[in-house]
Design a protein around this motif. Sequence first.
Motif, PDB file in Angstrom:
ATOM      1  N   LEU A   6       0.824  -1.209   0.000  1.00  0.00           N
ATOM      2  CA  LEU A   6       0.000   0.000   0.000  1.00  0.00           C
ATOM      3  C   LEU A   6       0.861   1.263   0.000  1.00  0.00           C
ATOM      4  O   LEU A   6       0.547   2.239  -0.706  1.00  0.00           O
ATOM      5  N   GLN A  13       1.019   3.878  -3.147  1.00  0.00           N
ATOM      6  CA  GLN A  13       0.694   5.273  -2.839  1.00  0.00           C
ATOM      7  C   GLN A  13       1.786   6.207  -3.350  1.00  0.00           C
ATOM      8  O   GLN A  13       1.507   7.278  -3.890  1.00  0.00           O
ATOM      9  N   VAL A  48      -1.495  -5.881  -4.374  1.00  0.00           N
ATOM     10  CA  VAL A  48      -1.845  -4.495  -4.046  1.00  0.00           C
ATOM     11  C   VAL A  48      -1.363  -3.545  -5.130  1.00  0.00           C
ATOM     12  O   VAL A  48      -2.122  -2.717  -5.642  1.00  0.00           O
ATOM     13  N   TRP A  85      -6.540   1.317   0.604  1.00  0.00           N
ATOM     14  CA  TRP A  85      -6.122   1.054   1.968  1.00  0.00           C
ATOM     15  C   TRP A  85      -7.094   0.127   2.698  1.00  0.00           C
ATOM     16  O   TRP A  85      -6.710  -0.599   3.604  1.00  0.00           O
TER      17      TRP A  85
END
Length: 154
Positions: A71, A75, A112, A119
């Motif tokens: 994650l 990001q 992911v 999230w």
Amino acid sequence: MKFLWHEGAVAGAGVALAIGAMEWFSFTSHYPLAVIPFATSIALVIGSPDAEPAQPRALIGGHLVSTLVGLAVVQLTGPSAWAAAMAVGLAILAMYLTATFHPPAGIDPLLVVSNGLPWSFLLKPVLAGALLLTFFAWFWHRGVRRRPWPQRWL
């Protein structure tokens, strides 16, 4: 030979039940089964319950740590093949550093990053699934096999 056949049959039955539960969880959580990273975890925890990576700290912690790394990477970089590769490498390092090494969790950051997952994936299905799998393994080993599991919780 009979002993090995019996152990394999019991492990196979446990894995089949757990995969069935995972199918149900996939349906109810609205994530395709291919995105829920527990099939190899189930095989490890049911088939090799004494292994260090099959203990709850590694099972739950490994999935959480690896997913967090994925994650964070997605990001920072967005989804890409290079980011996914970097996330998997960093997740392995993070699991070693946190003493939560669980090899099946290495797929989490790949999923992911490759799928640009949100999230919320950390809580559902990852944390919820890891906790359910831990409970299932505890019940399976203690209740069905009548053997101690886990060797340690932390």
